[in-house]
Design a protein around this motif. Structure first.
Motif, mmCIF file in Angstrom:
data_model
loop_
_atom_site.group_PDB
_atom_site.id
_atom_site.type_symbol
_atom_site.label_atom_id
_atom_site.label_comp_id
_atom_site.label_asym_id
_atom_site.label_seq_id
_atom_site.Cartn_x
_atom_site.Cartn_y
_atom_site.Cartn_z
ATOM 1 N N TYR A 209 -10.707 0.699 -4.624
ATOM 2 C CA TYR A 209 -9.668 0.446 -5.397
ATOM 3 C C TYR A 209 -8.205 1.091 -5.116
ATOM 4 N N LEU A 210 -7.205 0.461 -5.005
ATOM 5 C CA LEU A 210 -5.837 0.945 -4.533
ATOM 6 C C LEU A 210 -5.162 1.734 -5.396
ATOM 7 N N PHE B 293 -7.751 -3.087 1.843
ATOM 8 C CA PHE B 293 -6.530 -4.034 1.338
ATOM 9 C C PHE B 293 -5.430 -4.118 2.568
ATOM 10 N N ALA C 217 0.142 4.884 -1.672
ATOM 11 C CA ALA C 217 -1.274 4.638 -2.609
ATOM 12 C C ALA C 217 -2.346 5.049 -1.314
ATOM 13 N N GLU D 167 -6.834 4.539 -0.842
ATOM 14 C CA GLU D 167 -8.095 3.907 -1.223
ATOM 15 C C GLU D 167 -9.112 4.723 -1.697
ATOM 16 N N ARG E 199 -7.908 -3.995 -6.873
ATOM 17 C CA ARG E 199 -9.436 -3.738 -6.383
ATOM 18 C C ARG E 199 -10.256 -4.751 -5.750
ATOM 19 N N PRO F 236 -6.099 2.559 3.296
ATOM 20 C CA PRO F 236 -6.422 1.253 2.747
ATOM 21 C C PRO F 236 -7.033 -0.082 3.348
ATOM 22 N N VAL G 270 0.931 -1.242 0.175
ATOM 23 C CA VAL G 270 0.118 0.131 -0.124
ATOM 24 C C VAL G 270 0.873 1.298 0.038
#
Length: 221
Positions: free
Chosen positions: A178-179, A215, A104, A106, A162, A212, A101
């Protein structure tokens, strides 16, 4: 007892502010990882909008500085020793999660529609109510799949990963996370907005950026 908010790779100091119930934030570290925590007298938590947002604000502040794996709301451990044990025992898993992650955020994408319009029987008059319902459900599933694929195509190349649910409820055909690299956030939003202008009979919404959660593989104490 301690309440855990998030896992990071290294932290010299906790984020500013206080945790749940106004308790100070602390850092517990082990094996190159760090957890942001606050002390508690017991494991009984009052679930409220205020407490949920207090948890969220702390994770979001951390997210602005570095990669984090957010803990689910309600993650209470017995004490610092238990936190250190979790960090050590899951070191490889948590380190890989942080690598996944890093850089990035979310972004959420939801599509809603009028469930009555979607499930309305076709006017052939030949089918009984049971058959009509199954046919309407089949149409809804097919249409949800088509919408989900349209979303995926519209943001192709902008997301690392995703998580997607189709027909999570009768009025929610698509719910996805979506990441997305931080550098791609604005283009992602623009493409979703463009797709929303092309689709008829549905409402398409993009939310975030968020930590995130989707994730972090259900990270919880």
């Amino acid at each position: 007892m301690v309440y855990a908010y998030a896992i990071a790779e290294s932290l010299r100091a906790p984020p500013g502010g206080t945790g749940l119930d106004g308790t100070p934030l602390r850092v517990v570290a082990a094996d190159g990882l760090a957890a942001v925590v606050s002390d508690r007298d017991d494991a009984q938590l009052t679930v409220s909008e205020d407490s949920l947002w207090a948890h969220e604000r702390i994770v979001e502040r951390l997210m602005q500085e570095q990669a984090v794996l957010p803990m689910r709301f309600g993650s209470v451990l017995a004490g610092d020793d238990a936190v250190e044990a979790m960090l050590s025992e899951r070191q490889a898993e948590l380190s890989e999660g942080l690598r996944r992650v890093r850089g990035a955020v979310e972004l959420g994408v939801r599509i809603a529609w009028d469930e009555d319009a979607v499930q309305r029987p076709e006017p052939d008059g030949a089918s009984g109510p049971g058959t009509a319902y199954l046919m309407a459900l089949s149409r809804a599933r097919r249409r949800a799949g088509e919408l989900a694929e349209r979303v995926d195509r519209s943001v192709a190349g902008l997301a690392r990963a995703r998580v997607q649910r189709r027909l999570a409820s009768p009025s929610l055909p698509v719910s996805a996370a979506y990441l997305v690299d931080r550098a791609n956030v604005e283009e992602f939003r623009a493409r979703i907005a463009e797709l929303g202008s092309e689709l008829s009979g549905v409402d398409l919404v993009c939310t975030g950026p968020w930590p995130p959660y989707s994730f972090a593989e259900g990270l919880r104490a």
